[in-house]
Design an enzyme around this catalytic site. Structure first.
Site, PDB file in Angstrom:
ATOM      1  N   LYS A   1       0.872  -1.171   0.000  1.00 58.73           N
ATOM      2  CA  LYS A   1       0.000   0.000   0.000  1.00 58.73           C
ATOM      3  C   LYS A   1       0.914   1.227   0.000  1.00 58.73           C
ATOM      4  CE  LYS A   1      -4.284   1.295   2.333  1.00 58.73           C
ATOM      5  NZ  LYS A   1      -5.156   1.395   1.172  1.00 58.73           N
TER       6      LYS A   1
HETATM    7  N1  PPE Z   1      -7.723  -2.299  -2.740  1.00 61.57           N
HETATM    8  C1  PPE Z   1      -7.237  -1.051  -2.740  1.00 61.57           C
HETATM    9  C2  PPE Z   1      -6.540  -0.565  -3.948  1.00 61.57           C
HETATM   10  C3  PPE Z   1      -7.392  -0.259  -1.622  1.00 61.57           C
HETATM   11  O1  PPE Z   1      -6.885   0.981  -1.630  1.00 61.57           O
HETATM   12  C4  PPE Z   1      -8.092  -0.746  -0.498  1.00 61.57           C
HETATM   13  C5  PPE Z   1      -8.310   0.117   0.693  1.00 61.57           C
HETATM   14  C6  PPE Z   1      -8.595  -2.062  -0.544  1.00 61.57           C
HETATM   15  C7  PPE Z   1      -8.390  -2.806  -1.680  1.00 61.57           C
HETATM   16  C8  PPE Z   1      -9.285  -2.690   0.628  1.00 61.57           C
HETATM   17  O2  PPE Z   1      -8.381  -2.985   1.658  1.00 61.57           O
HETATM   18  P1  PPE Z   1      -8.808  -3.008   3.186  1.00 61.57           P
HETATM   19  O3  PPE Z   1      -9.037  -1.597   3.590  1.00 61.57           O
HETATM   20  O4  PPE Z   1      -7.666  -3.640   3.881  1.00 61.57           O
HETATM   21  O5  PPE Z   1     -10.032  -3.816   3.274  1.00 61.57           O
HETATM   22  N2  PPE Z   1      -8.426   1.490   0.396  1.00 61.57           N
HETATM   23  C9  PPE Z   1      -8.213   2.475   1.424  1.00 61.57           C
HETATM   24  C10 PPE Z   1      -8.031   3.856   0.847  1.00 61.57           C
HETATM   25  C11 PPE Z   1      -9.211   4.709   0.612  1.00 61.57           C
HETATM   26  C12 PPE Z   1      -8.811   6.143   0.298  1.00 61.57           C
HETATM   27  O6  PPE Z   1      -9.514   6.777  -0.500  1.00 61.57           O
HETATM   28  O7  PPE Z   1      -7.835   6.632   0.852  1.00 61.57           O
HETATM   29  C13 PPE Z   1      -9.247   2.359   2.511  1.00 61.57           C
HETATM   30  O8  PPE Z   1     -10.326   1.821   2.297  1.00 61.57           O
HETATM   31  O9  PPE Z   1      -8.943   2.793   3.611  1.00 61.57           O
END
Ligand code: PPE
Length: 305
Positions: free
Chosen positions: A159
């Site tokens: 990330k």
């Molecule tokens: N894929 C991506 C690309 C992603 O950024 C997130 C979270 C997820 C999947 C889901 O991961 P998880 O949160 O562990 O379930 N995206 C974050 C960023 C949002 C933002 O705009 O900043 C979030 O949901 O916190």
């Protein structure tokens, strides 16, 4: 979402007033996208705010840092405590928590190795990420003309802050086109994930989601959904999906910390429909679990005091 000044931001060991949480314009990460971050939510429970799967989010932060050879100058325990402390200091009953590890001021040029590593943790209230209407009736999505990056170009397993310019290209294209959110295919043309969420489809009573090898982030909400679905007796498979699998699915939803479980009602102008029974059931269990109302998932909550 416009931010409003909140109480305090944790910066390298100290809680500093919101308006003083500043960096120099020659901060390395600002120029080269060389940071890693997390998105976590704290929910209200009977025992006060609890941070959802905090330890696992912090573990992912360290894995992201490892991929980018960033050495975080704090222990995981320190950052876990710092997240709790920042939530407590905010006085907010529920909020989004954003730990950020960035390369700071002192060196310029691509080589990140000599740069100082800084850490900040901010919290703020964050409502339905894709809108209240979307949360209830489903969002409209568009398959992006931008591809998700390949693991040998930019690793989707991390990330990293700079990785999100790829997501932003897709997001802007979707919004400008009148949609709520973008779905991204990988370079091979299989569904990877949405710009900021993982994706699931329901077909014949089972759930399918792209494998991590398709270029999806190792989502913690994704993992929670898989657990909840299996505990409900629903089969969940990881499978490579093509765009038409989305068009013809019985149900589609996306999930992430910010988006939680958001139903999808339309993809590329093909109607999927109002949220279906599986989506609604998983939404309901997730909603209760994060608020400490499901004994089975009590271990997912880390109380701030
Ligand atoms: N894929 C991506 C690309 C992603 O950024 C997130 C979270 C997820 C999947 C889901 O991961 P998880 O949160 O562990 O379930 N995206 C974050 C960023 C949002 C933002 O705009 O900043 C979030 O949901 O916190």
């Amino acid at each position: 979402m416009p931010l409003e000044a909140n109480e305090k931001i944790w910066m390298d060991g100290k809680l500093v007033p919101w308006d003083e949480a500043k960096v120099h314009v020659l901060t390395h990460s600002l120029h080269y996208g060389s940071g890693v971050f997390e998105g976590i939510r704290a929910y209200p429970t009977k025992k006060g705010p609890a941070i959802f799967r905090l330890t696992e989010h912090v573990a992912r932060l360290y894995r992201s840092a490892k991929i980018y050879t960033i050495e975080i100058p704090y222990t995981a325990e320190t950052l876990i405590d710092a997240c709790k402390e920042t939530v407590r200091a905010s006085g907010l009953p529920e909020c989004y928590v954003r730990p950020l590890v960035y390369l700071g001021y002192g060196e310029m040029g691509l080589n990140p190795l000599p740069c100082p590593v800084n850490v900040s943790i901010a919290v703020w209230p964050w409502g339905a990420y894709l809108g209240d209407e979307g949360m209830q009736h489903g969002v409209r999505m568009k398959i992006s003309s931008w591809r998700r990056h390949d693991p040998n170009i930019i690793p989707p397993a991390a990330k990293g802050t700079g990785q999100y310019i790829n997501s932003q290209l897709a997001k802007v294209e979707a919004i400008r086109g009148g949609y709520d959110e973008a779905i991204m295919l990988n370079p091979q043309g299989f569904v990877a994930e949405a710009s900021g969420e993982n994706i699931f489809i329901a077909r014949d009573g089972e759930l399918l989601t792209p494998p991590l090898s398709a270029g999806a982030l190792i989502g913690i909400t994704r993992d929670s959904v898989i657990r909840i679905a299996r505990d409900l007796g629903v089969n969940v498979h990881e499978a490579d999906l093509v765009r038409t699998d989305l068009y013809t699915a019985d149900e589609v939803f996306v999930c992430g910390t910010a988006a939680e479980i958001t139903p999808v009602r339309e993809i590329d102008d093909r109607v999927v429909g109002e949220p279906g029974p599986l989506t609604k059931k998983i939404q309901e269990v997730f909603h209760s679990a994060v608020r400490g109302e499901v004994e089975r998932y009590a271990g997912w909550l880390e109380y701030v005091s």
